[in-house]
Design a protein around this motif. Structure first.
Motif, mmCIF file in Angstrom:
data_model
loop_
_atom_site.group_PDB
_atom_site.id
_atom_site.type_symbol
_atom_site.label_atom_id
_atom_site.label_comp_id
_atom_site.label_asym_id
_atom_site.label_seq_id
_atom_site.Cartn_x
_atom_site.Cartn_y
_atom_site.Cartn_z
ATOM 1 N N GLN A 141 -46.122 -43.510 -96.154
ATOM 2 C CA GLN A 141 -46.856 -42.424 -95.512
ATOM 3 C C GLN A 141 -45.922 -41.714 -94.541
ATOM 4 O O GLN A 141 -44.855 -42.234 -94.228
ATOM 5 C CB GLN A 141 -48.076 -42.950 -94.779
ATOM 6 C CG GLN A 141 -47.758 -43.915 -93.648
ATOM 7 C CD GLN A 141 -49.027 -44.517 -93.062
ATOM 8 O OE1 GLN A 141 -50.031 -44.657 -93.745
ATOM 9 N NE2 GLN A 141 -48.981 -44.858 -91.798
ATOM 10 N N PRO A 142 -46.296 -40.530 -94.087
ATOM 11 C CA PRO A 142 -45.426 -39.815 -93.139
ATOM 12 C C PRO A 142 -45.150 -40.654 -91.887
ATOM 13 O O PRO A 142 -45.985 -41.455 -91.468
ATOM 14 C CB PRO A 142 -46.236 -38.560 -92.792
ATOM 15 C CG PRO A 142 -47.127 -38.352 -93.967
ATOM 16 C CD PRO A 142 -47.473 -39.739 -94.442
ATOM 17 N N MET A 182 -35.190 -32.977 -86.720
ATOM 18 C CA MET A 182 -35.896 -32.929 -88.006
ATOM 19 C C MET A 182 -36.237 -31.489 -88.394
ATOM 20 O O MET A 182 -36.263 -31.164 -89.583
ATOM 21 C CB MET A 182 -37.150 -33.791 -87.947
ATOM 22 C CG MET A 182 -36.871 -35.280 -87.763
ATOM 23 S SD MET A 182 -35.820 -36.000 -89.040
ATOM 24 C CE MET A 182 -36.991 -36.087 -90.387
ATOM 25 N N ALA A 183 -36.458 -30.628 -87.423
ATOM 26 C CA ALA A 183 -36.739 -29.217 -87.720
ATOM 27 C C ALA A 183 -35.547 -28.566 -88.426
ATOM 28 O O ALA A 183 -35.736 -27.716 -89.309
ATOM 29 C CB ALA A 183 -37.081 -28.470 -86.441
ATOM 30 N N LEU A 184 -34.335 -28.972 -88.071
ATOM 31 C CA LEU A 184 -33.150 -28.459 -88.759
ATOM 32 C C LEU A 184 -33.173 -28.837 -90.236
ATOM 33 O O LEU A 184 -32.808 -28.037 -91.104
ATOM 34 C CB LEU A 184 -31.875 -29.001 -88.100
ATOM 35 C CG LEU A 184 -31.612 -28.598 -86.658
ATOM 36 C CD1 LEU A 184 -30.437 -29.395 -86.089
ATOM 37 C CD2 LEU A 184 -31.377 -27.105 -86.543
ATOM 38 N N LEU A 185 -33.620 -30.052 -90.517
ATOM 39 C CA LEU A 185 -33.702 -30.518 -91.909
ATOM 40 C C LEU A 185 -34.866 -29.855 -92.641
ATOM 41 O O LEU A 185 -34.764 -29.545 -93.834
ATOM 42 C CB LEU A 185 -33.854 -32.037 -91.940
ATOM 43 C CG LEU A 185 -32.747 -32.849 -91.272
ATOM 44 C CD1 LEU A 185 -33.039 -34.331 -91.388
ATOM 45 C CD2 LEU A 185 -31.395 -32.519 -91.853
ATOM 46 N N ARG A 186 -35.960 -29.632 -91.923
ATOM 47 C CA ARG A 186 -37.117 -28.950 -92.526
ATOM 48 C C ARG A 186 -36.736 -27.525 -92.912
ATOM 49 O O ARG A 186 -37.107 -27.047 -93.983
ATOM 50 C CB ARG A 186 -38.286 -28.950 -91.551
ATOM 51 C CG ARG A 186 -39.545 -28.289 -92.124
ATOM 52 C CD ARG A 186 -40.648 -28.140 -91.119
ATOM 53 N NE ARG A 186 -40.147 -27.383 -89.978
ATOM 54 C CZ ARG A 186 -40.496 -27.624 -88.716
ATOM 55 N NH1 ARG A 186 -41.354 -28.574 -88.411
ATOM 56 N NH2 ARG A 186 -39.989 -26.898 -87.740
ATOM 57 N N SER A 228 -46.274 -32.797 -91.378
ATOM 58 C CA SER A 228 -47.715 -32.584 -91.491
ATOM 59 C C SER A 228 -48.344 -32.938 -90.154
ATOM 60 O O SER A 228 -47.885 -33.842 -89.459
ATOM 61 C CB SER A 228 -48.303 -33.424 -92.624
ATOM 62 O OG SER A 228 -47.965 -34.787 -92.473
ATOM 63 N N LYS A 229 -49.373 -32.193 -89.786
ATOM 64 C CA LYS A 229 -50.031 -32.392 -88.501
ATOM 65 C C LYS A 229 -51.298 -33.211 -88.668
ATOM 66 O O LYS A 229 -51.767 -33.436 -89.779
ATOM 67 C CB LYS A 229 -50.381 -31.036 -87.881
ATOM 68 C CG LYS A 229 -49.156 -30.211 -87.557
ATOM 69 C CD LYS A 229 -49.528 -28.907 -86.923
ATOM 70 C CE LYS A 229 -48.256 -28.118 -86.670
ATOM 71 N NZ LYS A 229 -48.379 -27.127 -85.648
ATOM 72 N N GLY A 230 -51.811 -33.643 -87.545
ATOM 73 C CA GLY A 230 -53.091 -34.324 -87.542
ATOM 74 C C GLY A 230 -52.978 -35.820 -87.747
ATOM 75 O O GLY A 230 -51.882 -36.401 -87.749
ATOM 76 N N TRP A 268 -43.485 -36.937 -90.539
ATOM 77 C CA TRP A 268 -42.396 -36.417 -91.358
ATOM 78 C C TRP A 268 -42.296 -37.184 -92.669
ATOM 79 O O TRP A 268 -42.463 -38.393 -92.708
ATOM 80 C CB TRP A 268 -41.077 -36.545 -90.602
ATOM 81 C CG TRP A 268 -41.049 -35.734 -89.354
ATOM 82 C CD1 TRP A 268 -41.370 -36.155 -88.102
ATOM 83 C CD2 TRP A 268 -40.687 -34.369 -89.230
ATOM 84 N NE1 TRP A 268 -41.233 -35.130 -87.208
ATOM 85 C CE2 TRP A 268 -40.799 -34.019 -87.876
ATOM 86 C CE3 TRP A 268 -40.270 -33.397 -90.138
ATOM 87 C CZ2 TRP A 268 -40.519 -32.746 -87.406
ATOM 88 C CZ3 TRP A 268 -39.982 -32.124 -89.665
ATOM 89 C CH2 TRP A 268 -40.110 -31.805 -88.323
ATOM 90 N N SER A 269 -41.998 -36.457 -93.738
ATOM 91 C CA SER A 269 -41.763 -37.079 -95.043
ATOM 92 C C SER A 269 -40.687 -36.283 -95.772
ATOM 93 O O SER A 269 -40.358 -35.158 -95.393
ATOM 94 C CB SER A 269 -43.058 -37.120 -95.864
ATOM 95 O OG SER A 269 -43.589 -35.823 -96.024
#
Length: 137
Positions: A22-23, A44-48, A56-58, A63-64
């Motif tokens: 799971q994330p 991680m935003a750089l990789l995204r 994914s939020k909530g 992260w996945s």
């Protein structure tokens, strides 16, 4: 001089993501890496942005992987992190009028450029699935 361990740390995280069912939250990754979740999110935003991971939020968010590890190379991650020099060795610039400093810097620069070129070529040949292969059952 401080070492830049971001590449190694990000590779560590990506292999964990591949093994996770799971994330994984930024908090959990920060705990693994002994750092702040904000640092994790920023990295991680750089990789995204390059399409290697997704967030994914909530509830149950985190992260996945967005791509399989066999489609991502060490060079891809190095570039995503900003392509910092692979060496922490620096050239001196304290005595810019000194011919000895110029000769030393020229020699070191040539050697370091040649080594870095070879290293980056090799980075492009290694996919991340190879790094975690020994942990698969």
């Amino acid at each position: 001089m401080r070492k830049d361990s971001r590449l190694s740390r990000v590779l560590h995280v990506l292999i964990h993501l591949e093994m996770a069912d799971q994330p994984v939250t930024s908090d959990k990754m920060a705990e693994m890496l002994s750092t702040n979740p904000v640092v994790v999110r920023r990295t991680m935003a750089l990789l995204r942005d390059r399409g290697y991971v997704r967030s994914s939020k909530g509830h149950n968010g985190g992260w996945s992987l967005a791509k399989p590890l066999d489609e991502i190379t060490l060079l891809d991650i190095h570039k995503a992190l900003g392509e910092a020099s692979v060496f922490t060795i620096g050239l001196t610039d304290e005595h810019t009028n000194c011919p000895i400093e110029h000769a030393v810097n020229a020699s070191l620069k040539d050697v370091m450029n040649e080594a870095e070129k070879l290293m980056l070529k090799r980075f492009g040949e290694i996919t991340l699935d190879l790094l975690g292969a020994e942990f698969k059952t």
